[in-house]
Design an enzyme around this catalytic site. Sequence first.
Site, PDB file in Angstrom:
ATOM      1  N   ARG A 164      40.448  29.959  43.081  1.00 51.83           N
ATOM      2  CA  ARG A 164      41.799  30.067  43.667  1.00 51.83           C
ATOM      3  C   ARG A 164      42.043  28.988  44.732  1.00 51.83           C
ATOM      4  NH1 ARG A 164      41.761  33.401  40.033  1.00 51.83           N
ATOM      5  NH2 ARG A 164      42.913  35.350  40.051  1.00 51.83           N
ATOM      6  N   SER A 236      47.152  39.781  42.714  1.00 51.27           N
ATOM      7  CA  SER A 236      46.129  40.066  43.734  1.00 51.27           C
ATOM      8  C   SER A 236      46.622  39.573  45.089  1.00 51.27           C
ATOM      9  CB  SER A 236      44.831  39.338  43.407  1.00 51.27           C
ATOM     10  OG  SER A 236      44.316  39.774  42.186  1.00 51.27           O
ATOM     11  N   GLU A 333      45.344  36.020  49.364  1.00 52.48           N
ATOM     12  CA  GLU A 333      45.514  34.976  48.353  1.00 52.48           C
ATOM     13  C   GLU A 333      46.968  34.506  48.370  1.00 52.48           C
ATOM     14  OE1 GLU A 333      45.066  34.168  43.625  1.00 52.48           O
ATOM     15  OE2 GLU A 333      45.492  36.175  44.286  1.00 52.48           O
TER      16      GLU A 333
HETATM   17  N1  EPU Z   1      37.667  47.508  41.128  1.00 52.92           N
HETATM   18  C1  EPU Z   1      37.658  48.752  41.674  1.00 52.92           C
HETATM   19  N2  EPU Z   1      38.808  49.272  42.149  1.00 52.92           N
HETATM   20  C2  EPU Z   1      39.980  48.586  42.074  1.00 52.92           C
HETATM   21  C3  EPU Z   1      39.997  47.308  41.523  1.00 52.92           C
HETATM   22  C4  EPU Z   1      38.814  46.773  41.049  1.00 52.92           C
HETATM   23  O1  EPU Z   1      36.619  49.410  41.760  1.00 52.92           O
HETATM   24  O2  EPU Z   1      40.999  49.128  42.497  1.00 52.92           O
HETATM   25  C5  EPU Z   1      36.425  46.995  40.548  1.00 52.92           C
HETATM   26  C6  EPU Z   1      36.492  46.965  39.023  1.00 52.92           C
HETATM   27  O3  EPU Z   1      36.093  48.169  38.469  1.00 52.92           O
HETATM   28  C7  EPU Z   1      35.548  45.852  38.682  1.00 52.92           C
HETATM   29  C8  EPU Z   1      35.730  44.884  39.843  1.00 52.92           C
HETATM   30  O4  EPU Z   1      36.257  45.638  40.922  1.00 52.92           O
HETATM   31  O5  EPU Z   1      34.231  46.305  38.684  1.00 52.92           O
HETATM   32  C9  EPU Z   1      36.639  43.715  39.515  1.00 52.92           C
HETATM   33  O6  EPU Z   1      37.928  44.204  39.141  1.00 52.92           O
HETATM   34  P1  EPU Z   1      38.861  43.445  38.077  1.00 52.92           P
HETATM   35  O7  EPU Z   1      38.079  43.107  36.891  1.00 52.92           O
HETATM   36  O8  EPU Z   1      40.090  44.241  37.909  1.00 52.92           O
HETATM   37  O9  EPU Z   1      39.173  42.062  38.748  1.00 52.92           O
HETATM   38  P2  EPU Z   1      39.451  41.621  40.248  1.00 52.92           P
HETATM   39  O10 EPU Z   1      38.265  40.856  40.719  1.00 52.92           O
HETATM   40  O11 EPU Z   1      39.896  42.771  41.056  1.00 52.92           O
HETATM   41  C10 EPU Z   1      40.359  39.277  39.545  1.00 52.92           C
HETATM   42  C11 EPU Z   1      41.562  38.426  39.787  1.00 52.92           C
HETATM   43  C12 EPU Z   1      42.737  38.906  38.952  1.00 52.92           C
HETATM   44  C13 EPU Z   1      42.339  38.857  37.472  1.00 52.92           C
HETATM   45  C14 EPU Z   1      41.094  39.729  37.287  1.00 52.92           C
HETATM   46  C15 EPU Z   1      40.543  39.646  35.897  1.00 52.92           C
HETATM   47  C16 EPU Z   1      41.301  37.632  42.062  1.00 52.92           C
HETATM   48  C17 EPU Z   1      41.797  37.658  43.461  1.00 52.92           C
HETATM   49  N3  EPU Z   1      41.909  38.443  41.198  1.00 52.92           N
HETATM   50  O12 EPU Z   1      40.653  40.590  40.028  1.00 52.92           O
HETATM   51  O13 EPU Z   1      43.787  37.981  39.145  1.00 52.92           O
HETATM   52  O14 EPU Z   1      43.379  39.313  36.639  1.00 52.92           O
HETATM   53  O15 EPU Z   1      40.044  39.273  38.167  1.00 52.92           O
HETATM   54  O16 EPU Z   1      39.949  38.429  35.686  1.00 52.92           O
HETATM   55  O17 EPU Z   1      40.388  36.875  41.756  1.00 52.92           O
HETATM   56  C18 EPU Z   1      45.705  37.532  40.450  1.00 52.92           C
HETATM   57  O18 EPU Z   1      45.075  36.555  40.882  1.00 52.92           O
HETATM   58  O19 EPU Z   1      46.871  37.792  40.810  1.00 52.92           O
HETATM   59  C19 EPU Z   1      45.042  38.417  39.522  1.00 52.92           C
HETATM   60  C20 EPU Z   1      45.602  39.530  39.082  1.00 52.92           C
END
Ligand code: EPU
Length: 337
Positions: A164, A236, A333
């Site tokens: 990012r 995010s 972000e």
């Molecule tokens: N998790 C939780 N609770 C939550 C959210 C997440 O326990 O409320 C856990 C999930 O179970 C998982 C881990 O955290 O084990 C990661 O969650 P997720 O796969 O949903 O991805 P993220 O790291 O929360 C990032 C990006 C998203 C992107 C997803 C999928 C960032 C800041 N965000 O989210 O990007 O869609 O990975 O690749 O890196 C965005 O940038 O706007 C965005 C939506």
Amino acid sequence: MISISEHTDLTQLNSFGVTARGTRLIRFSAANELPSLREKGYFEGDWMILSGGNNILFTQDYAGTLFHPEERHIEVLSREGGSVRIKASAGVEWDDLVELTVANGWWGAENLSLIPGWVGAAPVQNIGAYGAEAKQLIESVDIYLPETGVFRTLDPRECNFGYRESIFKHELKGRAIVTAVTLRFSESPRPELGYGDLLRETEARGGVSLRNIRDAVIAIRRSKLPDPKTTGNAGSFFKNPTVERSRAEKLKAQYPDLPLYPTADPNRQKLAAGWMIERAGWKGRNLGRAGVHDRQALVLINLGGASGQEIIELARAVQHDVEALFGIRIETEVNII
Ligand code: EPU
């Protein structure tokens, strides 16, 4: 075509749907109009780009000039040796570009399906999802530098892409306008299905194909992320923090369920901020009209009529509680104005 408006209501121009005004808004439909805007002095005070408005939170009115790029061209530059090079101008909706590549059988962008926003913002944020990042596709970025009036083309090395991150958020912040991006796609299959449920969701749709991957990504996104057309949000709100490996290991010993991810630097690991926010008790909760999404705690939402101030107050409360519990400061972000 250039159109200039004063004291413009920006409510429809930011995906949080918060009310704010911009002192001046300049819509332009071609990069070659920028030099004449420069000659007229429009870059002399404070200015910034407002494109899709998908990664911004207005907590106050903006006192300077907002430039809104509306150029929407997609051009196939070449097709040879199994790869296709496409140049898209800044105002193209990112997902329209993804759909075009999927429809033509060109691999590379399918995991980045349905990311809200315009092409010009893709290199700024180095947008990413489901194991893919824009930097893997970007061959060059065309920019205009209002200070000197020069157009330049940056190669990926010059863009300093990171998670990012890019030069456009640092050295070139407030100094460069992305006018177009050239991306390279592959005509042979390059599936990247390592993320979570993506393989299973793709197979459930009949097997690995570009269309099935795109459909699977869209389904996963829709199941977790609110649609900005109906619920104001900017994806995010926070970044996943990276910490020293030793620190990550200590936290993991304390919280065995904490998701950890490798980073490009073997001494650092990325932590799931959404998990930490949930663990801090914020998932699905609200402060006034600003809420934490109940299916993805990294996403803050406008429950209806929230001001930017209300949303930032919620963000601060979340940051505070995560820091109190884990000793880690999660950074935003979203671009806060
Ligand atoms: N998790 C939780 N609770 C939550 C959210 C997440 O326990 O409320 C856990 C999930 O179970 C998982 C881990 O955290 O084990 C990661 O969650 P997720 O796969 O949903 O991805 P993220 O790291 O929360 C990032 C990006 C998203 C992107 C997803 C999928 C960032 C800041 N965000 O989210 O990007 O869609 O990975 O690749 O890196 C965005 O940038 O706007 C965005 C939506």
